[in-house]
Design a protein around this motif. Structure first.
Motif, PDB file in Angstrom:
ATOM      1  N   UNK A  74       0.860  -1.188   0.000  1.00  0.00           N
ATOM      2  CA  UNK A  74       0.000   0.000   0.000  1.00  0.00           C
ATOM      3  C   UNK A  74       0.892   1.231   0.000  1.00  0.00           C
ATOM      4  N   UNK A  75       0.393   2.285  -0.613  1.00  0.00           N
ATOM      5  CA  UNK A  75       1.059   3.588  -0.569  1.00  0.00           C
ATOM      6  C   UNK A  75       0.072   4.549   0.057  1.00  0.00           C
ATOM      7  N   UNK A  76       0.515   5.179   1.140  1.00  0.00           N
ATOM      8  CA  UNK A  76      -0.359   6.100   1.868  1.00  0.00           C
ATOM      9  C   UNK A  76       0.198   7.508   1.784  1.00  0.00           C
ATOM     10  N   UNK A  77      -0.661   8.453   1.439  1.00  0.00           N
ATOM     11  CA  UNK A  77      -0.291   9.858   1.434  1.00  0.00           C
ATOM     12  C   UNK A  77      -0.749  10.433   2.764  1.00  0.00           C
ATOM     13  N   UNK A  78       0.098  10.323   3.770  1.00  0.00           N
ATOM     14  CA  UNK A  78      -0.248  10.771   5.117  1.00  0.00           C
ATOM     15  C   UNK A  78       0.003  12.250   5.295  1.00  0.00           C
ATOM     16  N   UNK A  79      -0.423  12.805   6.418  1.00  0.00           N
ATOM     17  CA  UNK A  79      -0.226  14.230   6.667  1.00  0.00           C
ATOM     18  C   UNK A  79       1.244  14.603   6.866  1.00  0.00           C
ATOM     19  N   UNK A  80       2.070  13.664   7.361  1.00  0.00           N
ATOM     20  CA  UNK A  80       3.471  13.970   7.642  1.00  0.00           C
ATOM     21  C   UNK A  80       4.439  13.295   6.681  1.00  0.00           C
ATOM     22  N   UNK A  81       3.989  12.235   5.992  1.00  0.00           N
ATOM     23  CA  UNK A  81       4.934  11.470   5.181  1.00  0.00           C
ATOM     24  C   UNK A  81       4.222  10.696   4.077  1.00  0.00           C
ATOM     25  N   UNK A  82       5.029  10.307   3.096  1.00  0.00           N
ATOM     26  CA  UNK A  82       4.612   9.392   2.040  1.00  0.00           C
ATOM     27  C   UNK A  82       5.104   8.011   2.470  1.00  0.00           C
ATOM     28  N   UNK A  83       4.183   7.060   2.661  1.00  0.00           N
ATOM     29  CA  UNK A  83       4.542   5.778   3.266  1.00  0.00           C
ATOM     30  C   UNK A  83       4.167   4.637   2.328  1.00  0.00           C
TER      31      UNK A  83
END
Length: 165
Positions: A74-83
């Motif tokens: 999975x690729x998550x566009x989080x508030x602090x980071x790209x994970x």
């Protein structure tokens, strides 16, 4: 960081190897193994060496397939980071301030091939290229690219390239 609140928190899925491909591959390997054993039984003692070689070859091929099989992620566009989280437990987290560029590659006909994330190297073990995802690896590569464009920090650059001309 100039970003859209609706784009943050999005998750994109790379499903890995499909169940259909797993089943077809398994059936093919079982069929080839059965054929080798059938030949060995019908040829008798004269085929022992060939049978051992064939079984070793099939075993090596199975190991190779295990190594190259795509892992779900999975690729998550989080508030602090790209994970990016892989099914095998690997986690690649790039804080937005360490994201240096995103590169997308296209075929000459305009179809997107890949999206590649680059980061600042902060330790000797790291590489600048953090990860790359390809068209067949992810369910919505165009959606991923659009969402990344929305949340890309002003300190990062976006590159587009046409390849395979």
């Amino acid at each position: 960081m100039a970003s859209s609140p609706t784009a943050q928190g999005q998750i994109f899925i790379g499903p890995g190897l499909s169940l259909f491909k797993k089943i077809v591959t398994l059936l093919g390997l079982l069929g080839i193994t059965a054929l080798v054993l059938w030949i060995a039984i019908h040829q008798g003692a004269s085929a022992v060496g060939s049978t051992i070689a064939a079984i070793l070859f099939i075993t090596g091929f199975i190991l190779y397939l295990r190594i190259v099989a795509p892992v779900p992620f999975t690729i998550e566009l989080g508030p602090a980071a790209l994970i990016k989280r892989s099914g095998n437990g690997e986690i690649i987290s790039i804080p937005w301030e360490e994201l240096t560029r995103i590169k997308e590659e296209f075929f000459p006909n305009g179809k997107r091939i890949s999206v590649i994330a680059y980061r600042q190297v902060t330790s000797p073990q790291q590489k600048a290229k953090a990860w790359a995802v390809y068209r067949d690896d992810i369910t919505d590569i165009d959606g991923l690219a659009a969402a990344l464009k929305q949340v890309l920090p002003t300190t990062s650059r976006w590159e587009s390239e046409t390849v395979h001309e």
